[in-house]
Write a protein that holds these residues in place. Structure first.
Motif, PDB file in Angstrom:
ATOM      1  N   TYR A 197       0.829  -1.205   0.000  1.00  0.00           N
ATOM      2  CA  TYR A 197       0.000   0.000   0.000  1.00  0.00           C
ATOM      3  C   TYR A 197       0.866   1.259   0.000  1.00  0.00           C
ATOM      4  N   ASP A 233      -6.731  -0.028   0.943  1.00  0.00           N
ATOM      5  CA  ASP A 233      -7.560  -0.366  -0.218  1.00  0.00           C
ATOM      6  C   ASP A 233      -6.764  -1.265  -1.143  1.00  0.00           C
ATOM      7  N   ASP A 285     -14.725   1.539   6.434  1.00  0.00           N
ATOM      8  CA  ASP A 285     -15.500   2.526   5.674  1.00  0.00           C
ATOM      9  C   ASP A 285     -16.795   2.843   6.408  1.00  0.00           C
ATOM     10  N   GLY A 306      -9.673   7.572  -2.581  1.00  0.00           N
ATOM     11  CA  GLY A 306      -9.162   6.473  -3.391  1.00  0.00           C
ATOM     12  C   GLY A 306      -9.255   6.718  -4.884  1.00  0.00           C
TER      13      GLY A 306
END
Length: 931
Positions: free
Chosen positions: A91, A122, A145, A543
């Motif tokens: 990530y 993500d 989330d 994102g």
């Protein structure tokens, strides 16, 4: 710090070039060492020299494409936007503890450590991001989330934000769907009705066909061929000729600018063609994007300034050349002897009742005796705006005829109810059923007074010019001093009912119209734009998410609704002012439409700027040197930040194409031409009680308007604005402008030759105002040149002064441009000579709309005051066949056969009711207008 550790740190600092003893004695020497190492790593990447201790690997494009674990690095343009992290730490995380845009490859558990505001790992984007919840005001920072507090108009439900009043949107959408279904059902019912008024339908369609532009030939009055070059052939007067030349020039200019930028990009650097079009996304990608974009933009700025200066100079000179060319085209076309060539405008007449006889005869005899030139006749301009409906009824009562009222015996209860409702609506368009007696006409004429103007018609242009010379100082008539001037307009271009209004009353109506335009803008913003802006601002962009196609379609619909609303409001305002001449009305409409839609566009761009700024701040965008966008104090600094430049450039292109450039013009023929025509045909053919006059009015085509000038000028301004932004969309917006304008040219070409009623535009008033409005379009180029040349062309202004300099450059250009239009362009005109002069009788024999037949009160006085046999016939487009010849009063037109389209040429065929188990494969349209 222990002594050995401090010694090691100081040694490392010395190795890194730090010789400051005080720095070595600092208690934070360890942190300083880490920052210096990061800066050295960044410097090494910028210089193309990998640090000896790093393990960053480069791809084939010589960009850093593979990132190591556990190492922080300052992002710049040397990194690949799609660089990947190893599987052990997959990530991207922005390290908020170090320098701006310092990234690290992290594991999922480390996301919260490097950036507490982006704790969610993500796997799809390979990045650490914030919580992904639409409408969330304060998300939870637990790595999920979920939301802790929702924004207004949302409610929190299981960690998600739900719209409180979403049911209202569904209700409105459901009602709209029901209305659409009802409309479709009504149209199908109209199609299936029995045809009970074929005679009225044929009469109305024949009148529509006869009213079109036609050319006289041996076979009669035929439609102009579609191959007619409207840039060279004067079909509807000089004004229409200039209109098509203007459209053609815009197509050529847009194509040339777009092609020039494309060639420049391939010749110099192809990054010119992609700058500003790379998509933003994750936090890592955004940092690299800003660094790359700023560096590339600065590297290519000199090339852009050079091209921008070239476009400005060529466009400016081209505008002046275009003005000279249009003037010469007008002068060459204006030498043809049309109706205005034989008429002189008299001003200063006393107010006289229309019931008084011999007014025209006395004025004609006076002018003829003073000049020695024979006068064909006089057409007095009467003030009858308050009696317009009564005058219309008197003129048309001989054109209508009674028709039996038929009713379909098969009509059911629902169909009969719909039919009765239609009958009530149509009855409002019908005039009084009883004939107007002569006594009522005489009473009407007593109430109508003459205006101060009249037209004196001579036998030839030469006779008119001699009379103007003889009466250059004016003359006396019935105790009043009258003046004489050459007529500037054709009878078709005069609103005869608008005489009599004062200038102050027109200004008051215009001011009220401007207030209506402002109210329309406010309603459009509140009803359409605010909900869209709210939905965009509450969208979650974490994102790299971006609004989908529904948002794009909604934006296009909003833009189209705004432009169409302004079109309708400005047209109504221009009609309500009460101009005497059609060209004046068109010029007013064009200017109002241009200004109002410009305000519309400015409002769009301002709101787009604030939305883009809010979104970029929310996504954590910074400038190239690491300053957060929210910390920039001046508008110019924010506007010049690459993140805002990229977002504004994309939004401008999406606003322009297809929303403004193309969509309104694609829907216009389907709705305004074919749709209205088809609906009128269905209603007329099923209502036998409709009089021929109402049937003709229902099926008549709309007049040609010069709103295309404003549309094209607005599109040009939008395309020019793209030079303020990165160049990736520059060639695209100019190519799309050229394609859209070419479509508009083809569409208007077909519309003039096959749809609209014939009209004559005798002046270049509208075209001159379009040239005036080209000045601010060029001024945008000069302002952009000043802004982009800041700190590039030998001057470096602070943001407030730079903004003032741009405004000053634009204003100075407008002043200089207008001075050239006013003084230089007229001096470069020519004076062509008509080699084939003709007489008034020759022209009036082929032109049904004369100074006498176009004047309603003149025709009524001819019958009820002078008692002419036959009287002067009133000109109604499409009904020239009823006009009669009376040479003694200047009426020479004799109707010639005109080949008209048949009813079947306009027909659409649908399946009959009772058809089962299958849907129609297609709707068959046998032929369009006059194919």
């Amino acid at each position: 710090m222990p002594s050995f550790a401090r010694l090691a740190t100081c040694s490392a600092l010395v190795l890194h070039g730090c010789s400051e003893a005080a720095l070595c004695r600092s208690p934070n020497a360890g942190q300083v060492l880490m920052q210096v190492a990061v800066m050295n790593l960044s410097r090494a990447i910028q210089e193309g020299k990998p640090h000896p201790e790093d393990r960053l690997r480069r791809g084939e494009n010589d960009l850093v494409s593979f990132l190591p674990c556990g190492q922080s690095f300052v992002l710049n343009e040397s990194f690949d936007m799609n660089a990947q992290c190893p599987p052990s730490c997959p990530y991207h995380a922005l390290d908020q503890r170090g320098l701006p845009c310092t990234a690290t490859c992290a594991t999922s558990s480390q996301c919260r450590v490097f950036n507490p505001d982006a704790p969610v790992a993500d796997i799809v984007t390979g990045s650490c991001r914030g919580a992904l919840v639409d409408g969330c005001y304060r998300p939870k920072l637990d790595g999920t989330d979920t939301c802790a507090e929702c924004a207004s108009w949302f409610q929190l439900t299981d960690g998600k934000c739900r719209a409180r009043y979403l049911w209202v949107a569904y209700l409105v959408l459901g009602l709209l769907c029901c209305l659409v279904l009802l409309l479709l059902a009504y149209l199908v019912e109209l199609h299936w009705r029995p045809v009970t008024n074929l005679c009225g339908l044929e009469h109305a369609l024949a009148a529509r066909s006869r009213s079109k532009y036609r050319v006289s030939s041996e076979l009669g009055r035929e439609l102009w061929p579609l191959t007619t070059n409207l840039c060279r052939t004067s079909v509807g007067g000089p004004g229409l000729l200039l209109h098509f030349n203007f459209l053609a020039v815009v197509v050529i200019w847009a194509a040339a600018v777009g092609l020039g930028w494309l060639v420049l990009g391939y010749a110099v650097d192809t990054e010119l063609l992609i700058l500003g079009r790379k998509q933003y996304g994750t936090a890592y990608r955004n940092c690299v994007l800003v660094a790359w974009g700023y560096t590339t933009q600065q590297r290519l700025m000199q090339i852009k300034i050079l091209y921008l200066a070239l476009v400005y100079v060529v466009t400016f000179i081209g505008c002046i050349w275009h003005g000279v060319r249009q003037l010469r085209l007008f002068q060459a076309s204006d030498v043809q002897d049309t109706m205005k060539a034989f008429a002189a405008l008299v001003k200063g007449l006393p107010s006289i009742a229309a019931s008084e006889d011999k007014l025209e005869k006395d004025l004609a005899e006076t002018v003829s005796s003073l000049t020695g030139e024979p006068v064909v006749g006089v057409s007095v301009c009467w003030s009858f705006s308050g009696y317009k409906e009564q005058v219309s009824e008197v003129l048309h009562q001989n054109l209508d005829h009674e028709q039996p009222h038929l009713q379909s015996s098969e009509a059911g209860g629902l169909r009969q109810s719909v039919f009765s409702a239609e009958t009530l609506v149509l009855a409002k368009f019908e005039g009084p059923q009883d004939r107007i007696e002569e006594e009522a006409v005489q009473e009407l004429l007593k109430n109508v007074r003459s205006s101060s103007e009249a037209y004196v018609v001579f036998e030839s242009r030469l006779a008119r010019d001699k009379a103007l010379l003889a009466l250059a100082q004016g003359f006396s008539f019935r105790g009043n001093k009258l003046s004489l001037a050459a007529a500037r307009h054709e009878p078709r271009g005069i609103y005869w009912h608008n005489y009599g209004g004062t200038r102050s009353s027109k200004m008051w109506k215009l001011l009220k119209g401007l207030a209506c335009i402002g109210a329309g803008l406010a309603i459009w913003v509140g009803v359409f734009y605010v909900p869209y802006a709210w939905s965009i601002l509450t969208f979650n962009y974490e994102g790299g998410r971006q609004p989908g196609i529904i948002y794009s379609l909604s934006f296009s619909i909003i833009v189209v609704i705004g432009n169409v609303s302004m079109y309708q409001i400005c047209a109504a305002v221009s009609d309500n002012v009460g101009f005497k001449y059609k060209e004046t009305r068109e010029a007013c409409y064009m200017v109002l439409y241009f200004v109002s839609v410009c305000l519309n566009i400015v409002l769009d761009l301002v709101m787009t700027y604030y939305m883009s700024f809010a979104i970029m701040v929310h996504l954590g965008f910074r400038t190239h040197d690491g300053i957060p966008l929210s910390k920039l104090p001046f508008f110019v600094q924010r506007f010049e930040a690459y993140a805002i430049q990229r977002a504004m450039g994309q939004n401008l292109y999406e606003y322009a194409f297809p929303s403004t450039f193309l969509l309104p013009f694609l829907g216009e023929p389907a709705l305004a031409i074919f749709g209205l025509l088809r609906l009128g045909m269905l209603v007329v053919r099923s209502h036998p009680e409709v009089s021929p006059r109402v049937a003709t009015a229902l099926l008549a085509a709309n007049d040609f308007e010069f709103g295309r000038y404003a549309d094209s000028l607005l599109n040009v301004a939008l395309a020019v604005m793209m030079f303020f932004f990165p160049g990736g969309y520059t060639h695209w917006i100019f190519f799309m402008l050229a394609i859209s304008q070419a479509y508009i040219y083809i569409y208007d070409h077909w519309r003039v030759l096959r749809v609209v009623p014939a009209a004559t535009f005798a002046s270049m008033q509208v075209d001159w105002w379009s040239q005036v409005l080209l000045a601010p379009c060029c001024a945008l180029l000069s302002a952009c040149l000043v802004m982009k040349g800041n700190c590039q062309l030998g001057y470096c202004l602070e943001p407030p002064r730079l903004l003032l300099a741009c405004l000053a450059a634009g204003l100075l250009h407008c002043v200089f441009h207008l001075l050239l239009l006013h003084y230089l362009v007229p001096a470069l005109g020519t004076t062509p000579v008509n080699s084939r002069p003709v007489s008034y009788e020759q022209v009036a024999t082929t032109e049904p709309c004369s100074w006498f037949s176009a004047n309603p009160i003149h025709c009524i006085r001819s019958k009820y005051v002078y008692g002419h046999t036959p009287p002067s016939s009133f000109f109604v487009p499409g009904q020239e066949s009823v006009m009669e010849v009376n040479k003694a009063i200047g009426c020479f037109f004799a109707a010639r056969d005109a080949k008209v389209e048949e009813v079947s040429d306009f027909e659409i065929r649908l399946p009959k009711p009772g058809w089962r188990f299958a849907l129609p494969s297609a709707l068959t349209w046998k032929a369009s207008e006059g194919s």
